[in-house]
Write a protein that holds these residues in place. Structure first.
Motif, PDB file in Angstrom:
ATOM      1  N   SER B 243       0.838  -1.189   0.000  1.00 51.62           N
ATOM      2  CA  SER B 243       0.000   0.000   0.000  1.00 51.62           C
ATOM      3  C   SER B 243       0.878   1.246   0.000  1.00 51.62           C
ATOM      4  CB  SER B 243      -0.911   0.014   1.227  1.00 51.62           C
ATOM      5  OG  SER B 243      -1.772   1.128   1.135  1.00 51.62           O
ATOM      6  N   THR B 244       0.545   2.164  -0.882  1.00 54.85           N
ATOM      7  CA  THR B 244       1.224   3.460  -0.909  1.00 54.85           C
ATOM      8  C   THR B 244       0.339   4.443  -0.156  1.00 54.85           C
ATOM      9  OG1 THR B 244       2.187   2.931  -3.038  1.00 54.85           O
ATOM     10  CG2 THR B 244       2.160   5.261  -2.422  1.00 54.85           C
ATOM     11  N   GLN B 245       0.816   4.855   0.996  1.00 56.87           N
ATOM     12  CA  GLN B 245      -0.002   5.728   1.844  1.00 56.87           C
ATOM     13  C   GLN B 245       0.379   7.180   1.559  1.00 56.87           C
ATOM     14  OE1 GLN B 245       1.003   2.723   5.177  1.00 56.87           O
ATOM     15  NE2 GLN B 245      -0.735   3.878   5.987  1.00 56.87           N
ATOM     16  N   GLU B 246      -0.259   7.680   0.506  1.00 54.57           N
ATOM     17  CA  GLU B 246       0.046   9.053   0.091  1.00 54.57           C
ATOM     18  C   GLU B 246      -0.632  10.062   1.002  1.00 54.57           C
ATOM     19  OE1 GLU B 246      -1.509   8.377  -3.777  1.00 54.57           O
ATOM     20  OE2 GLU B 246       0.465   8.210  -4.703  1.00 54.57           O
ATOM     21  N   GLY B 247      -1.823   9.703   1.476  1.00 52.16           N
ATOM     22  CA  GLY B 247      -2.609  10.642   2.279  1.00 52.16           C
ATOM     23  C   GLY B 247      -2.182  10.668   3.731  1.00 52.16           C
ATOM     24  N   ASN B 248      -2.255  11.849   4.327  1.00 54.21           N
ATOM     25  CA  ASN B 248      -1.958  11.959   5.753  1.00 54.21           C
ATOM     26  C   ASN B 248      -2.961  11.124   6.548  1.00 54.21           C
ATOM     27  OD1 ASN B 248      -0.063  13.809   4.962  1.00 54.21           O
ATOM     28  ND2 ASN B 248      -1.243  15.598   5.587  1.00 54.21           N
ATOM     29  N   GLU B 249      -2.527  10.631   7.674  1.00 56.26           N
ATOM     30  CA  GLU B 249      -3.377   9.896   8.614  1.00 56.26           C
ATOM     31  C   GLU B 249      -4.038   8.663   7.991  1.00 56.26           C
ATOM     32  OE1 GLU B 249      -5.929  12.946   9.997  1.00 56.26           O
ATOM     33  OE2 GLU B 249      -4.248  14.093  10.778  1.00 56.26           O
ATOM     34  N   SER B 250      -3.429   8.114   6.968  1.00 53.13           N
ATOM     35  CA  SER B 250      -4.007   6.880   6.410  1.00 53.13           C
ATOM     36  C   SER B 250      -3.528   5.691   7.247  1.00 53.13           C
ATOM     37  CB  SER B 250      -3.616   6.718   4.951  1.00 53.13           C
ATOM     38  OG  SER B 250      -2.226   6.786   4.813  1.00 53.13           O
ATOM     39  N   ASP B 251      -4.367   4.697   7.303  1.00 53.19           N
ATOM     40  CA  ASP B 251      -4.107   3.547   8.166  1.00 53.19           C
ATOM     41  C   ASP B 251      -4.135   2.272   7.309  1.00 53.19           C
ATOM     42  OD1 ASP B 251      -3.791   2.014  10.426  1.00 53.19           O
ATOM     43  OD2 ASP B 251      -5.944   1.916  10.858  1.00 53.19           O
ATOM     44  N   TYR B 252      -3.181   1.385   7.535  1.00 53.56           N
ATOM     45  CA  TYR B 252      -3.039   0.186   6.683  1.00 53.56           C
ATOM     46  C   TYR B 252      -2.776  -1.008   7.594  1.00 53.56           C
ATOM     47  CZ  TYR B 252      -0.281  -2.792   3.404  1.00 53.56           C
ATOM     48  OH  TYR B 252       0.249  -3.811   2.651  1.00 53.56           O
ATOM     49  N   ARG B 253      -3.609  -2.009   7.464  1.00 51.29           N
ATOM     50  CA  ARG B 253      -3.438  -3.199   8.306  1.00 51.29           C
ATOM     51  C   ARG B 253      -3.488  -4.460   7.461  1.00 51.29           C
ATOM     52  NH1 ARG B 253      -4.018  -1.663  13.715  1.00 51.29           N
ATOM     53  NH2 ARG B 253      -4.318   0.574  13.644  1.00 51.29           N
ATOM     54  N   VAL B 254      -2.562  -5.337   7.716  1.00 50.76           N
ATOM     55  CA  VAL B 254      -2.491  -6.576   6.938  1.00 50.76           C
ATOM     56  C   VAL B 254      -2.567  -7.762   7.888  1.00 50.76           C
ATOM     57  CG1 VAL B 254      -1.096  -7.948   5.347  1.00 50.76           C
ATOM     58  CG2 VAL B 254      -0.980  -5.456   5.257  1.00 50.76           C
ATOM     59  N   PHE B 255      -3.440  -8.681   7.562  1.00 50.13           N
ATOM     60  CA  PHE B 255      -3.514  -9.946   8.306  1.00 50.13           C
ATOM     61  C   PHE B 255      -3.420 -11.045   7.257  1.00 50.13           C
ATOM     62  CE2 PHE B 255      -5.951  -6.720  10.497  1.00 50.13           C
ATOM     63  CZ  PHE B 255      -5.416  -6.773  11.772  1.00 50.13           C
ATOM     64  N   GLY B 256      -2.294 -11.701   7.184  1.00 52.68           N
ATOM     65  CA  GLY B 256      -2.117 -12.686   6.118  1.00 52.68           C
ATOM     66  C   GLY B 256      -1.808 -14.063   6.678  1.00 52.68           C
ATOM     67  N   ALA B 257      -2.237 -15.077   5.968  1.00 55.95           N
ATOM     68  CA  ALA B 257      -1.869 -16.443   6.359  1.00 55.95           C
ATOM     69  C   ALA B 257      -1.616 -17.246   5.092  1.00 55.95           C
ATOM     70  CB  ALA B 257      -2.979 -17.083   7.180  1.00 55.95           C
ATOM     71  N   SER B 271       4.142  -5.116   2.078  1.00 54.50           N
ATOM     72  CA  SER B 271       4.962  -3.930   2.343  1.00 54.50           C
ATOM     73  C   SER B 271       4.113  -2.690   2.519  1.00 54.50           C
ATOM     74  CB  SER B 271       5.912  -3.666   1.168  1.00 54.50           C
ATOM     75  OG  SER B 271       6.775  -4.745   0.995  1.00 54.50           O
ATOM     76  N   SER B 272       4.688  -1.747   3.252  1.00 58.52           N
ATOM     77  CA  SER B 272       4.064  -0.418   3.308  1.00 58.52           C
ATOM     78  C   SER B 272       5.006   0.560   2.637  1.00 58.52           C
ATOM     79  CB  SER B 272       3.837   0.006   4.754  1.00 58.52           C
ATOM     80  OG  SER B 272       5.070   0.369   5.357  1.00 58.52           O
ATOM     81  N   PHE B 273       4.434   1.577   2.040  1.00 52.28           N
ATOM     82  CA  PHE B 273       5.237   2.657   1.467  1.00 52.28           C
ATOM     83  C   PHE B 273       4.580   3.949   1.939  1.00 52.28           C
ATOM     84  CE2 PHE B 273       6.529   5.400  -2.208  1.00 52.28           C
ATOM     85  CZ  PHE B 273       7.876   5.365  -1.938  1.00 52.28           C
ATOM     86  N   GLN B 274       5.156   4.528   3.006  1.00 50.56           N
ATOM     87  CA  GLN B 274       4.474   5.609   3.708  1.00 50.56           C
ATOM     88  C   GLN B 274       5.073   6.965   3.326  1.00 50.56           C
ATOM     89  OE1 GLN B 274       4.711   2.515   7.123  1.00 50.56           O
ATOM     90  NE2 GLN B 274       3.672   4.267   8.027  1.00 50.56           N
ATOM     91  N   ILE B 275       4.209   7.800   2.806  1.00 50.24           N
ATOM     92  CA  ILE B 275       4.651   9.121   2.360  1.00 50.24           C
ATOM     93  C   ILE B 275       3.946  10.224   3.169  1.00 50.24           C
ATOM     94  CG2 ILE B 275       4.866  10.676   0.385  1.00 50.24           C
ATOM     95  CD1 ILE B 275       4.492   8.156  -1.399  1.00 50.24           C
ATOM     96  N   GLY B 276       2.642  10.021   3.424  1.00 50.17           N
ATOM     97  CA  GLY B 276       1.855  11.022   4.152  1.00 50.17           C
ATOM     98  C   GLY B 276       2.273  11.126   5.617  1.00 50.17           C
ATOM     99  N   LYS B 277       1.886  12.243   6.224  1.00 43.63           N
ATOM    100  CA  LYS B 277       2.194  12.434   7.641  1.00 43.63           C
ATOM    101  C   LYS B 277       1.252  11.589   8.504  1.00 43.63           C
ATOM    102  CE  LYS B 277       3.734  17.173   7.104  1.00 43.63           C
ATOM    103  NZ  LYS B 277       3.373  18.574   7.208  1.00 43.63           N
ATOM    104  N   SER B 278       1.729  11.212   9.667  1.00 48.68           N
ATOM    105  CA  SER B 278       0.924  10.498  10.667  1.00 48.68           C
ATOM    106  C   SER B 278       0.235   9.260  10.092  1.00 48.68           C
ATOM    107  CB  SER B 278      -0.140  11.433  11.257  1.00 48.68           C
ATOM    108  OG  SER B 278       0.457  12.574  11.784  1.00 48.68           O
ATOM    109  N   THR B 279       0.952   8.515   9.289  1.00 49.43           N
ATOM    110  CA  THR B 279       0.379   7.272   8.750  1.00 49.43           C
ATOM    111  C   THR B 279       0.766   6.111   9.668  1.00 49.43           C
ATOM    112  OG1 THR B 279       2.349   6.905   7.416  1.00 49.43           O
ATOM    113  CG2 THR B 279       0.537   8.079   6.364  1.00 49.43           C
ATOM    114  N   SER B 280      -0.023   5.057   9.591  1.00 47.82           N
ATOM    115  CA  SER B 280       0.351   3.876  10.378  1.00 47.82           C
ATOM    116  C   SER B 280       0.195   2.626   9.526  1.00 47.82           C
ATOM    117  CB  SER B 280      -0.517   3.777  11.637  1.00 47.82           C
ATOM    118  OG  SER B 280      -1.863   3.723  11.273  1.00 47.82           O
ATOM    119  N   GLY B 299       8.897  -8.471   3.051  1.00 38.83           N
ATOM    120  CA  GLY B 299       8.165  -7.210   3.000  1.00 38.83           C
ATOM    121  C   GLY B 299       8.939  -6.117   3.694  1.00 38.83           C
ATOM    122  N   ASN B 300       8.685  -4.917   3.260  1.00 40.00           N
ATOM    123  CA  ASN B 300       9.372  -3.770   3.851  1.00 40.00           C
ATOM    124  C   ASN B 300       8.378  -2.868   4.552  1.00 40.00           C
ATOM    125  OD1 ASN B 300      11.855  -4.497   2.765  1.00 40.00           O
ATOM    126  ND2 ASN B 300      11.452  -3.395   0.874  1.00 40.00           N
TER     127      ASN B 300
END
Lengths: 480, 403
Positions: B243-257, B271-280, B299-300
């Motif tokens: 996920s490319t988190q371009e937006g501020n305060e975006s939230d990304y959660r992965v649960f994989g099996a 992987s996460s690719f965090q660009i926006g501020k206050s992302t998680s 994953g990164n």
């Protein structure tokens, strides 16, 4: 008797000590010209020239030429930091500082002796060491070993001398753990190696004081390609230390060493290395240990200087119950890249490994952890733990972590943890509430962060490393 | 691949031509990875050039599926819509019919990986799911690919601003797998401001099929993306989720099996690719390895310079249950500013003998004990899903992995 200092006194002493710290302590250079040099560039005739000067046997000359072919055929690594700045054509691959290899500091040429005196080597040898080797440019210029250990059959000298004096012993270990086919920089070392140390500790001998080699590069655009072999025979115990510095030049230099360690059955080998090359040095060594049954191999490292460092000390755990630990501190100052890590290959049952890596990035410095942990099939009930922690001091500091964990044995247990963060505001607030300034508190937190590894480093080197870390922090105005 | 350029010209006379051409050039420019110089670049699931050629040159034909009796809103065969229910605020169409409607953003995202470039150059089917803003919808997609067909799909999902969406997408094989087909797909998800998506992805294709899947998400401000991915099938699998988190305060959660058995090779990258501020970003993946199979989790967590006040976590655990199988993990942290918190951890081991001993002392036999422990191991991941059907299916897999 040592008096325990209060925190305030400790801080005061820390600040005071920084007033005397300056990089010119080790970044000075001498106006000393080598008595012989192969000149710039690398080709077949340069390699033959090095072999000729050293009056080597034919097998070594042929091996060098083969290594040169491999070096020339291997591509540069496609991963890791940018190495395009290495100027292969304008590097001098061999400089001989002097004809003599002395066993007494009085016989070492004055200018070279002055250099090592400024670095405090003879004094350290007298106080703390069982033996020492000093290498200046491409050759060892001094080696000594206390008689008590010589009498017990310990061999400690520069590798060139060992090839002459103990050819069969050297041949048994030379390029076994690190063949020159291993990688491009190992092949380069195979072609132009010069100097390094050879340490052999016979069966059952426990050396209770460390032995040390100190490497010094003086001229610009030079290469240092030492090859070090440490053999701990069955049941022996030894602590070997390496230190290295170079002056800072406008043109870059290259350090591409090989370190081979053989920890044989029931032996206990510790290898400590504190690298403080100047910021004009590419530091690309290959270090590897073969660890046999019930042997213990410890790597302790401080990677403080250099422009770019790529170093991944490896332990091949070949016998049951062999163990290894790797403790490393990396300091990536402004404009530098530290691509460091460790490898542990579990090849036998009941083997254990522990890797702890700590890094600090300052200004735009980039600290990278890159490691490999492999449990081969048959490494029954083996265990491993890897931990890497990074501290980013400035807004634009960077930390990258790339562990590679490969488990082929179902009974093995493995865990890896890594964290990256900055100096915590809670910790800062706590220390400030106790009367410390923000700068003092930051400095204390940084040194505390390194404490796990620092306490494993011999006292003299720990003091030196503390001093270097504080110096880097001082440049930021974080301390003093 | 010599014939590929000609194929590109004949097959692809559509508005995506330039996009395809760029993607193909990127593919050609990206070298196949080798592990000769370093263990850091090793392809663990070996997709040969022949596999990739099959995927790129394969053309999915029409797949006849009987829509009746299936519990789904959208039925897809070989990437083309076979049947669909009307859902309020939801528009779904075959991608080739929607090319003119797609916003320019779709053609700006060309991907990052070699295999992905190839899919983006060569797809010939796929769907476009467009959910309007301020909607609350649940969409169930069942998708089948013919067991003997190679090919690739491109899917686009648009989530309008402030919508709350729950998607369950299941991927299966229709008919017997023949001829070692390679099936690729790249799903690009665009999430509007304040939107929420729970994407439950389940892949249970035949082990005679090789599967390459990319799920790439672009998150705008204050969006929340939660993905549950379960990979159970396919002989060779590469599953990449970023996920490319371009937006501020975006939230990304992965649960994989992931479950691997027999001779399966599974490579799961989150992987996460965090660009926006206050992302998680919080990534949790679990794997179970049996038989002669292999699983790699990588994953990164990548926090870029502008992404201050952000956090990223990655946690991988793999249970290695057989002597012949193996497991690898390669979690990475790429942290480019210091005003962040990040951590990763990974662990690989067999079932804890002490736990089995404890259960045995309570009168439970070893086989059942192992089943309970591995079941709990997977349950911790799927229990956070809001989709009962999805949870039930995965529970069945958990029981099945225990011999």
């Amino acid at each position: 008797m040592e008096v325990e200092l209060s925190k305030e006194e400790e801080i005061e002493r820390l600040v005071e000590s920084l007033k005397d710290s300056k990089s010119s302590d080790w970044e000075f250079h001498d106006k000393y010209n080598p008595i012989y040099s192969t000149g710039k560039g690398l080709n077949k005739s340069v390699v033959e020239e090095i072999s000729e000067i050293k009056k080597e046997p034919d097998w070594m000359r042929r091996m060098r030429l083969k290594a040169l072919e491999i070096f020339q055929s291997k591509p540069m690594p496609t991963w890791g930091p940018d190495l395009s700045g290495i100027d292969w054509e304008n590097t001098t691959y061999y400089n001989r500082p002097d004809e003599r290899k002395s066993q007494n500091w009085d016989d070492v040429p004055d200018q070279i002796k002055d250099t090592f005196q400024k670095l405090g080597i003879p004094e350290m040898e007298q106080k703390y060491l069982a033996g020492s080797v000093a290498q200046y440019e491409s050759e060892g210029v001094y080696h000594s070993l206390k008689k008590v250990w010589e009498d017990k059959g310990v061999v400690f000298m520069d590798l060139d001398s060992a090839v002459k004096n103990h050819p069969d012993l050297v041949k048994d270990y030379f390029c076994k753990a690190v063949p020159f086919t291993d990688n491009k920089f190992a092949a380069l070392n195979g072609a132009v190696w010069s100097g390094g140390s050879f340490l052999y500790v016979p069966k059952g001998v426990h050396i209770d004081m460390p032995l040390q080699t100190y490497f010094r590069m003086n001229n610009e655009s030079t290469g240092q390609f030492e090859h070090t072999i440490v053999v701990g025979d069955e049941g022996s115990k030894v602590h070997y230390i390496e230190g290295c510095t170079a002056p800072r030049w406008d043109k870059d230099s290259l350090h591409s060493a090989i370190v081979e360690i053989y920890a044989q059955r029931d032996s206990d080998v510790r290898y400590t290395s504190v690298q403080n090359w100047s910021k004009s040095v590419y530091n690309m060594p290959t270090k590897r240990a073969w660890v046999d049954e019930r042997a213990k191999m410890e790597w302790v490292g401080g990677s403080l200087g250099s422009k770019i460092t790529m170093i991944y000390p490896s332990s091949y755990l070949r016998g049951p119950y062999a163990s290894t630990s790797n403790l490393n501190i990396s300091l990536a100052g402004a404009g530098t890249v530290k691509d460091t890590g460790a490898k542990a290959i579990h090849m036998a049952p009941h083997t254990t490994s522990k890797i702890i890596a700590k890094s600090i990035s300052i200004e735009d410095g980039k600290a990278i952890y890159r490691g490999l942990l492999r449990m081969n099939k048959g490494a029954v009930d083996s265990r491993s733990k890897v931990q890497c922690d990074a501290l980013l001091i400035n807004d634009d500091s960077q930390s990258l972590t790339f562990p590679h964990d490969e488990i082929y044995e179902p009974t093995a247990t493995f865990s890896h943890e890594a964290s990256v963060g900055k100096i915590g505001t809670e910790e800062l607030t706590y220390l400030r509430s106790r009367g410390l300034s923000e700068d003092e508190a930051s400095s204390m937190i940084v040194l505390g962060f390194l404490d796990d590894v620092m306490k494993e480093i011999p006292m003299e080197f720990a003091i030196e490393m503390n001093r270097l870390v504080k110096l880097e922090m001082n440049k930021l105005g974080a301390v003093g | 691949m010599e014939q590929f350029s000609d194929l590109l010209k004949t097959r692809l006379k559509d508005p995506a031509y330039d996009f395809r051409q760029d993607s193909f050039l990127n593919y050609l420019k990206t070298p196949r990875r080798t592990h000769k110089e370093s263990p850091t670049v090793k392809d663990y699931v070996d997709f040969s050039e022949k596999d990739l050629e099959n995927m790129a040159t394969g053309i999915y034909g029409k797949l006849d599926l009987e829509p009746g009796g299936r519990d789904c809103d959208i039925l897809i065969g070989n990437g083309q819509i076979v049947s669909k229910k009307e859902l309020k605020g939801v528009k779904i169409s075959n991608i080739e019919e929607s090319l003119d409607d797609l916003p320019p953003a779709v053609w700006e995202k060309k991907g990052k990986d070699r295999e992905e470039f190839l899919i983006n150059a060569s797809w010939n089917t796929g769907y476009f799911l467009n959910i309007q803003k301020d909607r609350e919808v649940k969409v169930t997609i069942d998708a089948y690919n013919n067991g003997s067909d190679s090919g690739s799909e491109k899917n686009i999902i648009f989530i309008g601003a402030f919508s709350k969406v729950n998607i369950i997408e299941s991927r299966y094989t229709e008919g017997e797998a023949k001829g070692n087909p390679t099936q690729g797909k790249a799903t690009y998800i665009f999430m509007g401001e304040g939107s929420t998506l729970e994407y439950n992805y389940l892949q249970d294709k035949s082990t005679g099929v090789s599967d390459i899947t990319f799920v790439r998400t672009y998150q705008e401000k204050s969006s929340t993306f939660k993905i549950f991915h379960i990979n159970h099938g396919s002989g060779k699998l590469l599953f990449v989720n970023e996920s490319t988190q371009e937006g501020n305060e975006s939230d990304y959660r992965v649960f994989g099996a992931s479950f691997s058995n027999g001779r399966q090779s599974i490579d799961v990258r989150d992987s996460s690719f965090q660009i926006g501020k206050s992302t998680s970003a919080d990534i949790q993946v679990r794997g179970v390895v049996k038989g002669s199979s292999s699983t790699i989790h990588r994953g990164n967590v990548d926090i870029e310079l502008p992404s201050v006040l952000s956090s990223g976590f990655y946690d991988s655990k793999i249970l290695l249950l057989s002597k012949e199988g193996y497991a690898n993990s390669k979690p990475g942290l790429i942290i480019r500013n210091n005003n962040t918190r990040s951590k990763h951890g990974s662990a690989i081991s067999n079932v804890d003998k002490e736990q089995i001993l404890y259960l045995e002392s309570r009168g439970i036999d070893e086989k059942t004990s192992t089943m309970l422990i591995t079941g709990g191991f997977i349950e911790s991941i799927i229990e956070k899903s809001n989709n009962e059907k999805f949870i039930e299916t995965v529970r069945e897999y958990s029981k099945d992995i225990n011999f």
